[in-house]
Design a protein around this motif. Structure first.
Motif, PDB file in Angstrom:
ATOM      1  N   ASP A   1     -13.362   8.993  -2.919  1.00  0.00           N
ATOM      2  CA  ASP A   1     -14.473   8.298  -3.577  1.00  0.00           C
ATOM      3  C   ASP A   1     -14.541   6.841  -3.133  1.00  0.00           C
ATOM      4  OD1 ASP A   1     -15.275  10.544  -4.926  1.00  0.00           O
ATOM      5  OD2 ASP A   1     -14.280  10.026  -6.809  1.00  0.00           O
ATOM      6  N   ALA A   2     -13.386   6.188  -3.038  1.00  0.00           N
ATOM      7  CA  ALA A   2     -13.356   4.776  -2.648  1.00  0.00           C
ATOM      8  C   ALA A   2     -13.815   4.595  -1.210  1.00  0.00           C
ATOM      9  CB  ALA A   2     -11.939   4.222  -2.836  1.00  0.00           C
ATOM     10  N   LEU A   3     -13.387   5.490  -0.325  1.00  0.00           N
ATOM     11  CA  LEU A   3     -13.790   5.386   1.073  1.00  0.00           C
ATOM     12  C   LEU A   3     -15.278   5.668   1.253  1.00  0.00           C
ATOM     13  CD1 LEU A   3     -10.769   7.129   2.877  1.00  0.00           C
ATOM     14  CD2 LEU A   3     -11.371   4.701   2.916  1.00  0.00           C
TER      15      LEU A   3
ATOM     16  N   GLU B   1     -17.171   2.631   0.178  1.00  0.00           N
ATOM     17  CA  GLU B   1     -17.060   1.597   1.207  1.00  0.00           C
ATOM     18  C   GLU B   1     -17.931   1.932   2.413  1.00  0.00           C
ATOM     19  OE1 GLU B   1     -13.491  -0.641   3.778  1.00  0.00           O
ATOM     20  OE2 GLU B   1     -13.001   0.892   2.278  1.00  0.00           O
ATOM     21  N   LEU B   2     -17.990   3.208   2.755  1.00  0.00           N
ATOM     22  CA  LEU B   2     -18.784   3.655   3.901  1.00  0.00           C
ATOM     23  C   LEU B   2     -20.264   3.342   3.700  1.00  0.00           C
ATOM     24  CD1 LEU B   2     -18.826   5.294   6.597  1.00  0.00           C
ATOM     25  CD2 LEU B   2     -19.128   7.351   5.194  1.00  0.00           C
ATOM     26  N   ALA B   3     -20.739   3.486   2.478  1.00  0.00           N
ATOM     27  CA  ALA B   3     -22.163   3.276   2.199  1.00  0.00           C
ATOM     28  C   ALA B   3     -22.597   1.840   2.452  1.00  0.00           C
ATOM     29  CB  ALA B   3     -22.472   3.673   0.753  1.00  0.00           C
ATOM     30  N   GLU B   4     -21.655   0.895   2.383  1.00  0.00           N
ATOM     31  CA  GLU B   4     -21.984  -0.524   2.545  1.00  0.00           C
ATOM     32  C   GLU B   4     -21.557  -1.084   3.896  1.00  0.00           C
ATOM     33  OE1 GLU B   4     -23.703  -2.063   0.247  1.00  0.00           O
ATOM     34  OE2 GLU B   4     -23.676  -0.315  -1.086  1.00  0.00           O
ATOM     35  N   ALA B   5     -20.900  -0.282   4.720  1.00  0.00           N
ATOM     36  CA  ALA B   5     -20.284  -0.787   5.943  1.00  0.00           C
ATOM     37  C   ALA B   5     -21.286  -0.921   7.084  1.00  0.00           C
ATOM     38  CB  ALA B   5     -19.148   0.132   6.365  1.00  0.00           C
ATOM     39  N   ARG B   6     -21.031  -1.895   7.962  1.00  0.00           N
ATOM     40  CA  ARG B   6     -21.780  -2.034   9.205  1.00  0.00           C
ATOM     41  C   ARG B   6     -21.277  -1.001  10.210  1.00  0.00           C
ATOM     42  NH1 ARG B   6     -21.330  -8.346  10.557  1.00  0.00           N
ATOM     43  NH2 ARG B   6     -19.125  -7.781  10.338  1.00  0.00           N
ATOM     44  N   PRO B   7     -22.010  -0.733  11.304  1.00  0.00           N
ATOM     45  CA  PRO B   7     -21.629   0.337  12.230  1.00  0.00           C
ATOM     46  C   PRO B   7     -20.198   0.269  12.726  1.00  0.00           C
ATOM     47  CG  PRO B   7     -23.834  -0.406  12.722  1.00  0.00           C
ATOM     48  CD  PRO B   7     -23.308  -1.333  11.654  1.00  0.00           C
TER      49      PRO B   7
ATOM     50  N   LEU C   1     -15.327   6.646   9.133  1.00  0.00           N
ATOM     51  CA  LEU C   1     -15.588   8.060   9.409  1.00  0.00           C
ATOM     52  C   LEU C   1     -14.351   8.739   9.978  1.00  0.00           C
ATOM     53  CD1 LEU C   1     -19.189   7.890  10.940  1.00  0.00           C
ATOM     54  CD2 LEU C   1     -18.533   8.951   8.773  1.00  0.00           C
ATOM     55  N   CYS C   2     -13.628   8.046  10.854  1.00  0.00           N
ATOM     56  CA  CYS C   2     -12.381   8.595  11.386  1.00  0.00           C
ATOM     57  C   CYS C   2     -11.388   8.871  10.262  1.00  0.00           C
ATOM     58  CB  CYS C   2     -11.755   7.626  12.390  1.00  0.00           C
ATOM     59  SG  CYS C   2     -12.662   7.430  13.933  1.00  0.00           S
ATOM     60  N   ARG C   3     -11.288   7.926   9.332  1.00  0.00           N
ATOM     61  CA  ARG C   3     -10.350   8.086   8.220  1.00  0.00           C
ATOM     62  C   ARG C   3     -10.745   9.253   7.316  1.00  0.00           C
ATOM     63  NH1 ARG C   3      -9.153   2.893   4.892  1.00  0.00           N
ATOM     64  NH2 ARG C   3      -7.749   4.450   3.974  1.00  0.00           N
TER      65      ARG C   3
ATOM     66  N   ALA D   1     -22.747  12.611   7.260  1.00  0.00           N
ATOM     67  CA  ALA D   1     -23.985  12.702   8.028  1.00  0.00           C
ATOM     68  C   ALA D   1     -24.890  11.512   7.752  1.00  0.00           C
ATOM     69  CB  ALA D   1     -24.708  14.011   7.697  1.00  0.00           C
ATOM     70  N   ALA D   2     -24.934  11.057   6.510  1.00  0.00           N
ATOM     71  CA  ALA D   2     -25.769   9.905   6.168  1.00  0.00           C
ATOM     72  C   ALA D   2     -25.288   8.655   6.892  1.00  0.00           C
ATOM     73  CB  ALA D   2     -25.753   9.690   4.657  1.00  0.00           C
ATOM     74  N   ALA D   3     -23.972   8.467   6.953  1.00  0.00           N
ATOM     75  CA  ALA D   3     -23.418   7.300   7.641  1.00  0.00           C
ATOM     76  C   ALA D   3     -23.679   7.368   9.138  1.00  0.00           C
ATOM     77  CB  ALA D   3     -21.914   7.193   7.365  1.00  0.00           C
ATOM     78  N   VAL D   4     -23.572   8.551   9.711  1.00  0.00           N
ATOM     79  CA  VAL D   4     -23.847   8.719  11.139  1.00  0.00           C
ATOM     80  C   VAL D   4     -25.282   8.322  11.453  1.00  0.00           C
ATOM     81  CG1 VAL D   4     -24.113  10.433  12.974  1.00  0.00           C
ATOM     82  CG2 VAL D   4     -22.044  10.432  11.565  1.00  0.00           C
ATOM     83  N   GLU D   5     -26.221   8.745  10.618  1.00  0.00           N
ATOM     84  CA  GLU D   5     -27.622   8.382  10.839  1.00  0.00           C
ATOM     85  C   GLU D   5     -27.816   6.871  10.761  1.00  0.00           C
ATOM     86  OE1 GLU D   5     -30.264  10.134  11.807  1.00  0.00           O
ATOM     87  OE2 GLU D   5     -28.884  11.813  12.062  1.00  0.00           O
ATOM     88  N   THR D   6     -27.121   6.237   9.833  1.00  0.00           N
ATOM     89  CA  THR D   6     -27.221   4.780   9.717  1.00  0.00           C
ATOM     90  C   THR D   6     -26.683   4.099  10.974  1.00  0.00           C
ATOM     91  OG1 THR D   6     -27.016   4.880   7.305  1.00  0.00           O
ATOM     92  CG2 THR D   6     -26.513   2.778   8.364  1.00  0.00           C
ATOM     93  N   ILE D   7     -25.565   4.590  11.486  1.00  0.00           N
ATOM     94  CA  ILE D   7     -25.001   4.028  12.711  1.00  0.00           C
ATOM     95  C   ILE D   7     -25.963   4.194  13.872  1.00  0.00           C
ATOM     96  CG2 ILE D   7     -23.142   4.270  14.404  1.00  0.00           C
ATOM     97  CD1 ILE D   7     -21.278   5.045  12.124  1.00  0.00           C
ATOM     98  N   PHE D   8     -26.574   5.363  13.979  1.00  0.00           N
ATOM     99  CA  PHE D   8     -27.517   5.602  15.078  1.00  0.00           C
ATOM    100  C   PHE D   8     -28.731   4.669  15.002  1.00  0.00           C
ATOM    101  CE2 PHE D   8     -25.875  10.130  15.803  1.00  0.00           C
ATOM    102  CZ  PHE D   8     -25.284   9.781  17.007  1.00  0.00           C
TER     103      PHE D   8
END
Length: 325
Positions: A47-49, A52-58, A65-67, A79-86
């Motif tokens: 939950d904590a990660l 944190e992922l939702a607010e992180a820069r690419p 994501l690796c963690r 998948a949501a974080a991957v789309e944000t990175i892209f």
């Protein structure tokens, strides 16, 4: 008792789940494995990660994501974080990081870290990820290693790029050991590129350093499970971690008959404890994770079929300045 059976009693549901599947041959239909899967997704650590992922820069999101992938999470947040990175990807396939070191093509790691996270999340073959892989291959040096920053952006026009810093220089390569490690880590997560010429040449460069620093073994594992901070840009993979090296070599198809791999495995076996586990030098609680990492790599090596440049390379340890007192 097998290592896998020993790890099934660990407090971490992530470690139990991975040990059951990767070492004991269990599948997702097993009742205990399914229960651990639910426990992972509901754990406070995950939950904590995810928060944190939702607010992180690419750049930061890539390693988060690796963690998460390492801990066995596979929920929709990935998948949501991957789309944000892209959405932050540059037209040439790379990424940039705002700050004092500007420019997507100045620091290779600015693309390596997001790309490894994308691949770990299961999106390595996405066309946008493939464009990043092509960028990564396009900035290789002539000897197949990677520079800290591609040669087109280093130095002045018409002049050769300056040599990499001594502490991260490859024994027989022109490039940066940290950047080469990161690039190989990206290729190792791709279902097809992991056994490509580029991946194997990169591993070959890394294997040329044949030092044995027991205190650094498991450094990458300690970062993936959150006991050490993931820091640095050019120096992100500067620590020479033999467990991580074995993981990369085994994923890229290096044969156990390769002299350097054979000698590395023999050395690691001397560090194995009486119950078949390896101890981490700084974090005793990492024994299970480190043992999972090494045992999985050893089993994966059995499918390796490639032998690289086995000739020993000269290596001089980083020369520190003389003490003033």
């Amino acid at each position: 008792m097998s290592i896998g059976a020993l790890l099934l009693g660990d407090p971490s549901p992530s470690l139990r789940w991975r040990a059951a599947r990767e070492l004991e041959g269990a599948d997702d239909q097993d009742a205990e494995v399914a229960a651990w899967r639910v426990e992972i997704d509901r754990s406070p650590e995950i939950d904590a990660l995810v928060a944190e992922l939702a607010e992180a820069r690419p750049y930061e999101a890539g390693y988060l994501l690796c963690r998460l992938a390492y801990l066995g999470y596979g929920g929709p947040a990935m998948a949501a974080a991957v789309e944000t990175i892209f959405r932050h990807q540059r037209p040439d396939g790379s990424w940039s990081v705002p700050g004092p070191i500007e420019g997507a093509r100045f620091v290779t790691m600015h693309t390596v870290v997001p790309l490894r996270g994308i691949a770990a999340a299961g999106f390595a073959t996405d066309p946008r990820a493939e464009r990043a892989y092509k960028w990564l291959l396009g900035v290789r040096l002539d000897d197949g290693s990677w520079p800290a920053g591609p040669k087109a952006d280093l130095g002045q026009a018409g002049r050769p790029a300056p040599p990499e810093k001594e502490y991260r220089r490859l024994p027989r390569g022109l490039g940066c050991r940290s950047a080469t490690t990161g690039a190989v880590a990206c290729l190792a997560m791709h279902p097809e590129r992991r056994r490509s010429e580029a991946a194997r040449t990169g591993v070959d460069h890394l294997l040329a350093r044949e030092t044995r620093d027991a205190s650094a073994i498991g450094w990458e594992v300690s970062r993936l499970v959150g006991l050490e901070r993931a820091m640095g840009q050019i120096t992100f993979y500067a620590t020479f971690d033999l467990a991580f090296l074995l993981d990369l070599a085994s994923r890229c198809g290096v044969s156990p008959q390769d002299r350097r791999i054979r000698e590395l495995v023999n050395y690691l076996e001397t560090l194995r404890g009486p119950y078949g586990l390896w101890q981490h030098s700084s974090h005793p609680q990492l024994a299970g994770w480190l043992s999972l990492e090494l045992e999985t790599s050893l089993r994966r090596l059995e499918d390796g079929d490639w032998v690289g440049n086995e000739e020993p390379a000269g290596f001089t340890p980083y020369q520190r300045g003389r003490r003033r007192y």
